[in-house]
Motif scaffolding. Sequence first.
Motif, PDB file in Angstrom:
ATOM      1  N   MET A 119       1.173   4.656  15.070  1.00 50.55           N
ATOM      2  CA  MET A 119      -0.001   4.397  14.022  1.00 50.55           C
ATOM      3  C   MET A 119      -0.364   5.767  13.364  1.00 50.55           C
ATOM      4  SD  MET A 119      -1.697   1.416  15.627  1.00 50.55           S
ATOM      5  CE  MET A 119      -2.934   0.961  14.518  1.00 50.55           C
ATOM      6  N   TYR A 120      -0.506   6.626  14.230  1.00 50.90           N
ATOM      7  CA  TYR A 120      -1.177   7.920  13.790  1.00 50.90           C
ATOM      8  C   TYR A 120      -0.184   8.797  12.871  1.00 50.90           C
ATOM      9  CZ  TYR A 120      -3.672  12.378  13.794  1.00 50.90           C
ATOM     10  OH  TYR A 120      -4.478  13.456  13.572  1.00 50.90           O
ATOM     11  N   MET A 121       1.159   8.708  13.453  1.00 51.05           N
ATOM     12  CA  MET A 121       2.128   9.493  12.783  1.00 51.05           C
ATOM     13  C   MET A 121       2.492   8.827  11.136  1.00 51.05           C
ATOM     14  SD  MET A 121       2.185  12.007  14.490  1.00 51.05           S
ATOM     15  CE  MET A 121       3.284  12.944  13.200  1.00 51.05           C
ATOM     16  N   LYS A 122       2.313   7.357  11.172  1.00 46.25           N
ATOM     17  CA  LYS A 122       2.405   6.931  10.032  1.00 46.25           C
ATOM     18  C   LYS A 122       1.246   7.416   9.152  1.00 46.25           C
ATOM     19  CE  LYS A 122       3.150   2.422   9.601  1.00 46.25           C
ATOM     20  NZ  LYS A 122       3.040   1.146   9.942  1.00 46.25           N
ATOM     21  N   LYS A 123       0.167   7.354   9.559  1.00 45.26           N
ATOM     22  CA  LYS A 123      -1.045   7.874   8.756  1.00 45.26           C
ATOM     23  C   LYS A 123      -0.654   9.390   8.269  1.00 45.26           C
ATOM     24  CE  LYS A 123      -4.978   9.013  10.873  1.00 45.26           C
ATOM     25  NZ  LYS A 123      -6.072   8.709  11.654  1.00 45.26           N
ATOM     26  N   GLU A 124      -0.280  10.190   9.394  1.00 48.07           N
ATOM     27  CA  GLU A 124      -0.059  11.791   8.736  1.00 48.07           C
ATOM     28  C   GLU A 124       1.188  11.817   7.985  1.00 48.07           C
ATOM     29  OE1 GLU A 124      -2.148  14.444  10.608  1.00 48.07           O
ATOM     30  OE2 GLU A 124      -3.163  12.593   9.676  1.00 48.07           O
ATOM     31  N   ALA A 127      -0.170  11.001   4.757  1.00 49.11           N
ATOM     32  CA  ALA A 127      -1.301  11.984   4.019  1.00 49.11           C
ATOM     33  C   ALA A 127      -0.485  13.293   3.666  1.00 49.11           C
ATOM     34  CB  ALA A 127      -2.254  12.437   5.053  1.00 49.11           C
ATOM     35  N   VAL A 128       0.663  13.531   4.396  1.00 51.04           N
ATOM     36  CA  VAL A 128       1.444  14.970   3.873  1.00 51.04           C
ATOM     37  C   VAL A 128       2.103  14.329   2.656  1.00 51.04           C
ATOM     38  CG1 VAL A 128       3.361  16.165   4.491  1.00 51.04           C
ATOM     39  CG2 VAL A 128       1.596  15.881   6.154  1.00 51.04           C
ATOM     40  N   ILE A 129       2.847  13.367   2.515  1.00 52.00           N
ATOM     41  CA  ILE A 129       3.503  12.940   1.360  1.00 52.00           C
ATOM     42  C   ILE A 129       2.579  13.047   0.128  1.00 52.00           C
ATOM     43  CG2 ILE A 129       4.364  10.842   0.070  1.00 52.00           C
ATOM     44  CD1 ILE A 129       5.699  10.041   2.881  1.00 52.00           C
ATOM     45  N   ARG A 182      12.096  13.528   3.328  1.00 52.33           N
ATOM     46  CA  ARG A 182      12.241  13.626   4.775  1.00 52.33           C
ATOM     47  C   ARG A 182      10.953  12.864   5.434  1.00 52.33           C
ATOM     48  NH1 ARG A 182      15.573  18.050   3.685  1.00 52.33           N
ATOM     49  NH2 ARG A 182      13.820  19.141   2.658  1.00 52.33           N
ATOM     50  N   PHE A 183       9.801  13.150   4.907  1.00 51.24           N
ATOM     51  CA  PHE A 183       8.605  12.524   5.558  1.00 51.24           C
ATOM     52  C   PHE A 183       8.672  10.943   5.461  1.00 51.24           C
ATOM     53  CE2 PHE A 183       6.833  16.795   4.852  1.00 51.24           C
ATOM     54  CZ  PHE A 183       6.380  17.173   6.479  1.00 51.24           C
ATOM     55  N   GLN A 184       9.164  10.483   4.404  1.00 48.28           N
ATOM     56  CA  GLN A 184       9.455   9.055   4.201  1.00 48.28           C
ATOM     57  C   GLN A 184      10.337   8.591   5.293  1.00 48.28           C
ATOM     58  OE1 GLN A 184      11.079   9.208   0.126  1.00 48.28           O
ATOM     59  NE2 GLN A 184       9.119   8.066  -0.655  1.00 48.28           N
ATOM     60  N   ALA A 185      11.272   9.216   5.548  1.00 44.37           N
ATOM     61  CA  ALA A 185      12.232   8.906   6.519  1.00 44.37           C
ATOM     62  C   ALA A 185      11.513   8.967   7.797  1.00 44.37           C
ATOM     63  CB  ALA A 185      13.453   9.786   6.622  1.00 44.37           C
ATOM     64  N   ALA A 186      10.688   9.985   8.276  1.00 44.70           N
ATOM     65  CA  ALA A 186       9.830   9.919   9.456  1.00 44.70           C
ATOM     66  C   ALA A 186       9.015   9.077   9.557  1.00 44.70           C
ATOM     67  CB  ALA A 186       9.303  11.540   9.659  1.00 44.70           C
ATOM     68  N   TYR A 187       8.468   8.250   8.485  1.00 40.42           N
ATOM     69  CA  TYR A 187       7.401   7.311   8.400  1.00 40.42           C
ATOM     70  C   TYR A 187       8.309   6.085   8.879  1.00 40.42           C
ATOM     71  CZ  TYR A 187       4.393   3.857   6.685  1.00 40.42           C
ATOM     72  OH  TYR A 187       3.540   2.813   6.378  1.00 40.42           O
ATOM     73  N   GLY A 188       9.573   5.945   8.176  1.00 40.56           N
ATOM     74  CA  GLY A 188      10.202   4.695   8.444  1.00 40.56           C
ATOM     75  C   GLY A 188      10.718   4.425   9.866  1.00 40.56           C
ATOM     76  N   HIS A 189      10.881   5.749  10.467  1.00 42.01           N
ATOM     77  CA  HIS A 189      11.265   5.538  12.011  1.00 42.01           C
ATOM     78  C   HIS A 189      10.095   5.292  12.893  1.00 42.01           C
ATOM     79  CE1 HIS A 189      15.417   7.494  11.182  1.00 42.01           C
ATOM     80  NE2 HIS A 189      15.574   6.063  10.977  1.00 42.01           N
ATOM     81  N   ALA A 190       8.698   5.774  12.638  1.00 41.43           N
ATOM     82  CA  ALA A 190       7.675   5.222  13.118  1.00 41.43           C
ATOM     83  C   ALA A 190       7.192   4.199  13.058  1.00 41.43           C
ATOM     84  CB  ALA A 190       6.467   6.213  12.752  1.00 41.43           C
ATOM     85  N   ASP A 191       7.812   3.279  11.867  1.00 41.20           N
ATOM     86  CA  ASP A 191       7.025   2.033  11.558  1.00 41.20           C
ATOM     87  C   ASP A 191       7.782   0.810  12.348  1.00 41.20           C
ATOM     88  OD1 ASP A 191       5.691   0.398  10.071  1.00 41.20           O
ATOM     89  OD2 ASP A 191       7.021   0.319   8.425  1.00 41.20           O
ATOM     90  N   SER A 192       8.106   1.099  13.462  1.00 41.06           N
ATOM     91  CA  SER A 192       8.359   0.031  14.618  1.00 41.06           C
ATOM     92  C   SER A 192       7.334  -0.279  15.728  1.00 41.06           C
ATOM     93  CB  SER A 192       9.727   0.425  15.316  1.00 41.06           C
ATOM     94  OG  SER A 192      10.781   0.496  14.312  1.00 41.06           O
ATOM     95  N   MET A 193       6.941  -1.369  15.970  1.00 39.56           N
ATOM     96  CA  MET A 193       5.766  -1.684  16.915  1.00 39.56           C
ATOM     97  C   MET A 193       6.292  -1.746  18.251  1.00 39.56           C
ATOM     98  SD  MET A 193       3.361  -3.492  18.419  1.00 39.56           S
ATOM     99  CE  MET A 193       4.113  -5.212  18.510  1.00 39.56           C
ATOM    100  N   PRO A 194       5.704  -0.793  19.171  1.00 39.70           N
ATOM    101  CA  PRO A 194       6.337  -0.872  20.553  1.00 39.70           C
ATOM    102  C   PRO A 194       5.344  -1.836  21.455  1.00 39.70           C
ATOM    103  CG  PRO A 194       4.709   1.002  20.072  1.00 39.70           C
ATOM    104  CD  PRO A 194       4.867   0.248  18.762  1.00 39.70           C
ATOM    105  N   LEU A 195       4.355  -2.206  21.017  1.00 42.70           N
ATOM    106  CA  LEU A 195       3.302  -2.938  21.920  1.00 42.70           C
ATOM    107  C   LEU A 195       4.041  -4.149  22.721  1.00 42.70           C
ATOM    108  CD1 LEU A 195       0.616  -2.385  23.152  1.00 42.70           C
ATOM    109  CD2 LEU A 195      -0.461  -3.950  21.660  1.00 42.70           C
ATOM    110  N   ALA A 331       0.697  20.804  14.137  1.00 38.68           N
ATOM    111  CA  ALA A 331       1.390  21.077  13.090  1.00 38.68           C
ATOM    112  C   ALA A 331       1.094  20.299  11.979  1.00 38.68           C
ATOM    113  CB  ALA A 331       2.777  20.525  13.445  1.00 38.68           C
ATOM    114  N   ALA A 332       0.485  19.089  11.999  1.00 36.75           N
ATOM    115  CA  ALA A 332       0.168  18.221  10.987  1.00 36.75           C
ATOM    116  C   ALA A 332      -0.987  18.652  10.453  1.00 36.75           C
ATOM    117  CB  ALA A 332      -0.258  16.780  11.381  1.00 36.75           C
ATOM    118  N   ASP A 333      -2.229  19.248  11.228  1.00 36.19           N
ATOM    119  CA  ASP A 333      -3.408  20.094  10.519  1.00 36.19           C
ATOM    120  C   ASP A 333      -2.969  21.187   9.788  1.00 36.19           C
ATOM    121  OD1 ASP A 333      -4.836  17.992  11.958  1.00 36.19           O
ATOM    122  OD2 ASP A 333      -5.610  19.164  13.505  1.00 36.19           O
ATOM    123  N   THR A 334      -2.177  21.871  10.382  1.00 36.22           N
ATOM    124  CA  THR A 334      -1.632  23.201   9.893  1.00 36.22           C
ATOM    125  C   THR A 334      -0.805  23.150   8.427  1.00 36.22           C
ATOM    126  OG1 THR A 334      -1.517  24.394  11.987  1.00 36.22           O
ATOM    127  CG2 THR A 334      -0.177  25.310  10.059  1.00 36.22           C
TER     128      THR A 334
END
Length: 462
Positions: A119-124, A127-129, A182-195, A331-334
Amino acid sequence: MAKLWGGRFSKNTDAFAEGFHSSISFDSRLYKEDITGSIAHAKMLGKQGIIEAHEAEKIVQGLEGILADIEAGKVHFSPHDEDIHMNIERLLIDRIGDAGKRLHTGRSRNDQVALDFRMYMKKENTAVIREIANLIQVLLQIARENLDTIIPAYTHLQKAQPSTLAHYMMAYAQMFSRDIERFQAAYGHADSMPLGSGALCTTTYPLDREYVAQQLGFHEITPNSLDAVSDRDFALEFLSAASICMMHLSRFCEEMILWSSGEFAFVSMDDAFSTGSSIMPQKKNPDMAELIRGKTGRVYGSLMTLLTVMKGLPLAYNKDMQEDKECTFDAADTLLSCLKVFTGMIRTAVFKKENLYATAGKGFTNATDAADYLVKKGMPFRDAHAVLGRIVVYCEGKGQGISDLTLEELKEFSDVFEEDVYENVSLEACVSKRTLPGGPARESVLAHIHSLEKFLSGLDAE
């Protein structure tokens, strides 16, 4: 105070080891994701009849109260409870009693942290995009204002051919557009719910994973529980994209540093993005650009950290993976801070058009066009190349440019030269005749600008 997991232990954790083991100092930033995920989990437990509906409601209300208090600065986390997950669960139990002990039914910290981190990485990523899109907008504006601003283009840091400032800005704009992808692709791969993956092999409770995914805005659920809790490739993809984006920023900064030097004198940085010297009163240093260039190595280090953490881990979860967050958060903050600073720096930079034009006229940047002139008159290219090579040597000896030579002088090298050579080798002609898609001619650059404007409008529509 007993650990929430301490039933089988007969002694307390060593005091120093407890601090070493704790992650609350950095994973506390996941509080909102953790509480949001827990609320969805509690609602699902109540809906499925795994816990009583009134207990689920009590848990949700308790979690909402904790979230409000955290954001109001009323909550202080304890390293005794190790991480954000246990801290919030402890707070919940303290506030609502036994009902709070039912929240963790059907889940593990393994799938809980995987959920929070995704969830956090989707948000980051989002924000970067957004920040990269803001930067591209600035570059597009600079390009529109400088379609006819002629500059020298370089290879090997040697003057090569004339181009335009617009063409130059669009080169970086195109790089940054690929960063967005590239960030869109990273978002897509984070967009799977593991709970629901549990510790590693799901659970016997009748969880409704799709319901939780829908509540939390995930596109899908993870299809394999072992994979869901034990990989961090979605974070690695973010770090890889961040490293490439920082590389692009660093290259741009390197050129701005060179261009702002007295030797180039192509650009002046705004005072708001420059600093002075403690001893030399004349100095105006491009420190922001230098810092971004330096911080690039820091982001590279974060990528190498997580690659190294993950490279030897057997399935499934291992405590090594606690090392995934500090490097990713940093890295995200930087990256976000560098994007914001760079955007302001380039927006306020003043390009010295006269110097750019004058320098573009030096170094025989029109030599290729002079050779092409001969080719279009019928001379083989290799012969034309040799003729211009001899002309350049001759010009160097006289301290002149090709356009400075008389027609008689040019004819000493080839009878093919005619009076129209001068109009064909002017800086303006060298640029305006390069109308191929991707070239520096006004119409080509405008087409590129329109293409990236369409790309950005597509982001707004998503």
